[in-house]
Design a protein around this motif. Structure first.
Motif, PDB file in Angstrom:
ATOM      1  N   UNK A  35     -19.915   5.141  -8.475  1.00  0.00           N
ATOM      2  CA  UNK A  35     -19.519   3.723  -8.114  1.00  0.00           C
ATOM      3  C   UNK A  35     -18.228   3.473  -8.403  1.00  0.00           C
ATOM      4  N   UNK A  36     -17.735   4.033  -9.403  1.00  0.00           N
ATOM      5  CA  UNK A  36     -16.259   3.614  -9.682  1.00  0.00           C
ATOM      6  C   UNK A  36     -15.411   4.379  -8.612  1.00  0.00           C
ATOM      7  N   UNK A  37     -15.650   5.497  -8.124  1.00  0.00           N
ATOM      8  CA  UNK A  37     -15.034   6.122  -7.033  1.00  0.00           C
ATOM      9  C   UNK A  37     -15.080   5.364  -5.719  1.00  0.00           C
ATOM     10  N   UNK A  38     -16.311   4.694  -5.558  1.00  0.00           N
ATOM     11  CA  UNK A  38     -16.454   3.969  -4.295  1.00  0.00           C
ATOM     12  C   UNK A  38     -15.707   2.607  -4.256  1.00  0.00           C
ATOM     13  N   UNK A  39     -15.810   2.037  -5.420  1.00  0.00           N
ATOM     14  CA  UNK A  39     -15.392   0.800  -5.901  1.00  0.00           C
ATOM     15  C   UNK A  39     -13.798   0.700  -5.539  1.00  0.00           C
ATOM     16  N   UNK A  40     -13.449   2.028  -6.318  1.00  0.00           N
ATOM     17  CA  UNK A  40     -11.594   2.081  -6.141  1.00  0.00           C
ATOM     18  C   UNK A  40     -11.102   2.479  -4.721  1.00  0.00           C
ATOM     19  N   UNK A  43     -11.074  -1.004  -3.169  1.00  0.00           N
ATOM     20  CA  UNK A  43      -9.866  -1.667  -3.271  1.00  0.00           C
ATOM     21  C   UNK A  43      -8.664  -1.396  -2.664  1.00  0.00           C
ATOM     22  N   UNK A  44      -8.541   0.031  -2.398  1.00  0.00           N
ATOM     23  CA  UNK A  44      -7.232   0.790  -1.798  1.00  0.00           C
ATOM     24  C   UNK A  44      -7.307   0.646  -0.356  1.00  0.00           C
ATOM     25  N   UNK A  45      -8.615   0.509   0.087  1.00  0.00           N
ATOM     26  CA  UNK A  45      -8.656   0.500   1.546  1.00  0.00           C
ATOM     27  C   UNK A  45      -8.601   1.731   2.234  1.00  0.00           C
ATOM     28  N   UNK A  46      -8.840   2.647   1.281  1.00  0.00           N
ATOM     29  CA  UNK A  46      -8.940   3.983   1.957  1.00  0.00           C
ATOM     30  C   UNK A  46     -10.162   4.449   2.792  1.00  0.00           C
ATOM     31  N   UNK A 239      -5.077  12.364   1.465  1.00  0.00           N
ATOM     32  CA  UNK A 239      -4.815  12.951   0.093  1.00  0.00           C
ATOM     33  C   UNK A 239      -5.898  13.196  -0.697  1.00  0.00           C
ATOM     34  N   UNK A 240      -6.881  12.136  -0.888  1.00  0.00           N
ATOM     35  CA  UNK A 240      -7.867  12.346  -1.715  1.00  0.00           C
ATOM     36  C   UNK A 240      -8.893  13.497  -1.220  1.00  0.00           C
ATOM     37  N   UNK A 241      -9.263  13.638   0.012  1.00  0.00           N
ATOM     38  CA  UNK A 241      -9.997  14.760   0.316  1.00  0.00           C
ATOM     39  C   UNK A 241      -9.367  16.058  -0.198  1.00  0.00           C
TER      40      UNK A 241
END
Length: 271
Positions: A35-40, A43-46, A239-241
Motif C-alpha cells: 500500500x505504501x509503495x502504491x500510494x507513493x 503521489x509521484x505520478x510514476x 528508474x524504479x523497475x
C-alpha cells in the motif's frame, strides 16, 4: 499416561495458532508495504512499466538464449566478488597471525594495515587503487577493484579471525606444546580448526558485505551490475523497475551465499 495423552494436543494447537498468527502478521506487513509503495507511486505520478524490465535481464530470440545487460553485469559482479571472497580471508588470516606474532615489526605492519584500511572510506580506496596504483603497476581496472575490495574486507576479517584465535582456551596451546608441535603446526592442527567454527558466522557477514560493497566499483567505470543498471535507467527512465531488479539480484546472491555458509557452519559443528 491417560492424563499426558489428554494434554498433548494443547501444545500442538498452541504452536499451530502461533504459526498462523506469525503468518497473518507477515501478510499484514506485506500488505502495508504494498500500500505504501502504491500510494507513493500515485503521489509521484510514476507510470510503472514492469513488462519492460525482463528484456534487460535476458530474452529468447529464435530459440536462442540472449543474456541482457543486467545479466552481463551480474556476471562481472560475481567474478569480482568471487575473487575477493578468496583473497580477503587469506589477507585477514595473514594479518591476524602477524597481530598475534612475537615480531614487533610484524605486529606494527599488521596493525597499520588494519587501522588505515578500516578508518578510511572504501570509495577513496577504490579511487586510489584505480587512478594511482593501477597506472603505476600496469593493472587493469577490474584487478585494482578486486585488490581494493579484498584489502578492505580483509582488514575486518583480520580482527574477526584474531578474536576467534584468542578465544581458544590456553589449555589447547599447552596441549599442542606437550605433543612437541611447533607454533605453525599448533595453528594448523589445533587452533585454527577450532577458531574456524567460531568465526564462520561473522565472516559470512563480511562476505555479504563484500557483495554489496562491490557496487562501488561502478564509480571507476567497471560495468558491473550497478553500472549496467545506471546505463539502462539513463536510457529508458525505468528508474524504479530497474533498481528494484538490481536490488533483487543482489538479494538473490547474498541469500544464496548466506545459505551456503549456514550449511557449512552446521556441517562443521557436526564434525
Amino acid at each position: 499416561m491417560s492424563d499426558a495423552a489428554s494434554c498433548s494436543p494443547a501444545p500442538a494447537r498452541l504452536k499451530a495458532f502461533r504459526l498462523f498468527l506469525d503468518g497473518a502478521k507477515f501478510l499484514l506487513l506485506l500488505t502495508a508495504l504494498a500500500w505504501l509503495l502504491g500510494r507513493g507511486s500515485e503521489m509521484l505520478g510514476y507510470n510503472w512499466q514492469w513488462y519492460q524490465a525482463p528484456r534487460h535481464l535476458a530474452q529468447f530470440q529464435d530459440g536462442r538464449f540472449i543474456p541482457g545487460p543486467l545479466l552481463d553485469g551480474l556476471l562481472v559482479t560475481l567474478r569480482i566478488t568471487g575473487q575477493g571472497l578468496v583473497l580477503a580471508p587469506c589477507l585477514g588470516l595473514a594479518a591476524a597471525l602477524l597481530l598475534l606474532s612475537d615480531s614487533p615489526v610484524g605486529r606494527f605492519l599488521a596493525r597499520s594495515y588494519v587501522e588505515l584500511i578500516r578508518n578510511t572510506p572504501l570509495l577513496i580506496q577504490l579511487f586510489f587503487a584505480a587512478f594511482v596504483m593501477a597506472p603505476l603497476l600496469d593493472l587493469e581496472a577490474e584487478t585494482a577493484a578486486v585488490l581494493s575490495l579484498s584489502l578492505f574486507e580483509g582488514a575486518y576479517a583480520a580482527e574477526i579471525i584474531r578474536a576467534g584465535i584468542t578465544s581458544i582456551d590456553r589449555g589447547q596451546w599447552e596441549a599442542a606444546e606437550s605433543f612437541g608441535l611447533t607454533t605453525w603446526q599448533a595453528y594448523r592442527h589445533v587452533i585454527l580448526p577450532q577458531a574456524l567454527r567460531r568465526v564462520l558466522p561473522p565472516l559470512a557477514g563480511q562476505a555479504v558485505s563484500l557483495v554489496k560493497d562491490s557496487a562501488l566499483v561502478s564509480t571507476i567505470a567497471i560495468h558491473d551490475l550497478t553500472m549496467e543498471g545506471q546505463i539502462i535507467v539513463s536510457r529508458t527512465f525505468l528508474a524504479f523497475e530497474i533498481w528494484f531488479a538490481v536490488a533483487g539480484l543482489y538479494l538473490a546472491v547474498t541469500f544464496l551465499l548466506s545459505f551456503l555458509v549456514n550449511r557449512l557452519d552446521k556441517r562443521l559443528r557436526l564434525v
